[in-house]
Enzyme design. Sequence first.
Site, short mmCIF file in Angstrom:
data_model
loop_
_atom_site.label_atom_id
_atom_site.label_comp_id
_atom_site.label_asym_id
_atom_site.label_seq_id
_atom_site.Cartn_x
_atom_site.Cartn_y
_atom_site.Cartn_z
N LYS A 187 0.81 -1.22 0.00
CA LYS A 187 0.00 0.00 0.00
C LYS A 187 0.85 1.28 0.00
O LYS A 187 0.37 2.34 -0.40
CB LYS A 187 -0.91 0.01 1.23
N SER B 122 -8.95 1.02 8.40
CA SER B 122 -8.42 0.53 9.67
C SER B 122 -7.14 -0.25 9.41
O SER B 122 -6.56 -0.84 10.30
CB SER B 122 -9.44 -0.37 10.36
N ASP C 239 -16.11 -12.24 -3.76
CA ASP C 239 -17.04 -11.41 -4.55
C ASP C 239 -16.56 -11.23 -5.99
O ASP C 239 -17.36 -11.18 -6.92
CB ASP C 239 -17.21 -10.04 -3.88
#
Lengths: 368, 368
Positions: free
Chosen positions: A82, A112, A250
């Site tokens: 990230k 978070s 998903d």
Amino acid sequence: MVSPVEQAQALTPAAVEAAYALIRPYVHRTPLLTCRTLDTIASTPQSPESLVGTPFEGQTPARPRFRFFFKCENLQRIGAFKARGAFHALLRLIEERGEDEVKRRGVITHSSGNHAQALALAASTLHVPAYIVMPHISTSSKIAGTRSYGAEIIFSGSTSVEREAVVAEIQAKTNAILVPPYDDFNIICGQGTTGLELEAQYTEQVGSRALDAVITPVGGGGLNSGVATFFSDKSTRVFGAEPIFEGADDCRRGLQAGERVAKVSTLTIADGLRTPVGLLNWQVISNKRKVEGVFAVTEEQIMAAMRLVFERMKVVVEPSAVVGLAVCLFDEGFRRRVEQEGGDNGWDVAVVFSGGNTTLEAVAKLFG
Amino acid sequence: MVSPVEQAQALTPAAVEAAYALIRPYVHRTPLLTCRTLDTIASTPQSPESLVGTPFEGQTPARPRFRFFFKCENLQRIGAFKARGAFHALLRLIEERGEDEVKRRGVITHSSGNHAQALALAASTLHVPAYIVMPHISTSSKIAGTRSYGAEIIFSGSTSVEREAVVAEIQAKTNAILVPPYDDFNIICGQGTTGLELEAQYTEQVGSRALDAVITPVGGGGLNSGVATFFSDKSTRVFGAEPIFEGADDCRRGLQAGERVAKVSTLTIADGLRTPVGLLNWQVISNKRKVEGVFAVTEEQIMAAMRLVFERMKVVVEPSAVVGLAVCLFDEGFRRRVEQEGGDNGWDVAVVFSGGNTTLEAVAKLFG
């Protein structure tokens, strides 16, 4: 506003290369490791018993041959890939809007996890104020980690409605610029530099052969769509991996149904992969010429892969990081494909370990 | 028989260099890693409160400056430096007695730990039969690990009398040659190659400066005496580190008393360091010109160091591996010395991570 379809057209290998030129001074060139023990384990057929209860029950187990190249983004700054996207997004903001404006307004996000720490680090490095909205139930180590980079933390409830309300409130006060965690052109290009770097390292180590495949985790899809963007004009195949628990797959389900799944509610141990894939990310991942397939693994398979990485490679990874390895070890569909297409030579597969932010307590809870 | 004093005279840097030439094709050149986060933590003074109850209570905490270079023998073959000594001992046996004799008789040792796996690996690589006497209470992962290298495992009781009786029995049957775990000239030279290698890597990374110090764990003393042998004609200082729990600091106590402590009974979590220092090893370690000091740390300090390595460096180490780091972090005597001798420049310190053979269950038990 430019639509996701139009934005996706601008997602090119050149855009990833440009991102790399910009972020190179700020991120680690993380190592690309090999491990003969894991090659051997993955290249051994599964037992027929282990296929009972799966769609492959009764079939002869596949005989794939793997040579792995592990891209260790767990050793990246803040412990996850990230950092790449956050530095890139912030450097572009400064380039586009000017340093004065960005420093005056600051940046904001709600997270978070690793994106919070990544944005906090990028902001403190570039002397920009950062506001991070975190659920008050976040673990104290994550709060402390984010705070240690000098960001201002604002607590919220844990639903997305509650978080977004707090973001709006802070933005009304500060005019801070939102830096989303994955559904964003510059974030995707930043994460894609993982692919650029691992390909260069593979070539340094192996020579002129082309890498056969790369597999990365898919949560919001920033990493996977970025890596697929980089490899979109090359022969290297790109795959995605997800947890299956409570519908965390998903992206895979969306691909089967031909439509993005917009909502997910799962408590998979791969806590970085609990989010649905983003709109722009979906434009890339649902393009068969860019991502050839997304596979999903169980919680037990994730834990088994973590154990191998921990005990055999001696490397600390978070559960989200090993879903790609778990696919290589356990998914007979994927393994059959490697057997059929790779033949006796097998495949050279780069597996992206996306992060290593876990604690000894969390490991003790999983394996105790 | 040559006496330990005479043998110690033959322990020279040249003997370690000769060992390295012999074992180089069989062992990994493990990485020498840096970690700015750990440098910063170790270079921050301890709080005055944390010194309460220690001999340094009430004093101003030391202000040392550390730059660490972590020699990752946890990434060595079989997961520990012991591979170096085992390959060296076996290659020398073959050189001295001939391949036929060694292959006919085989080798034997008693160990429940890393030496067992190391000898099993060396023996299977060189096509020599190996008999490993292990206490029947050994953990199943260690038994499986040793067996996976093709060694024959013979179970015994867990006291040294019981183990040695089984060794004698097997030797009577097979005439197998004993390869001791640490108190042996060739084992010491083999382990000393850790020092040779890390010095070369340090020079590659840093240039012409000399390394200020090396610190290694001390169990039987094979690693520490080997490394001290290699550095005995150089300016680099060598230190040892032990656990203090239940008298596991036998080497430090022996140095204070001027006489080797021959018996130890401790269940320290640093299970590789439960043995007393060997006779030949003592000859080296008690020589002030070779080893400048041995320090000891508590179980809590070992766990705190493990946590930092795991959570900040993302590297898996066994408890025994981090006693040297724990000394740098917590021992005010050592820290004061670094402050005084290193001054504003501080010290470049190589810390040997001796091994990484632990399991997720063992970690869960410690930190759960």
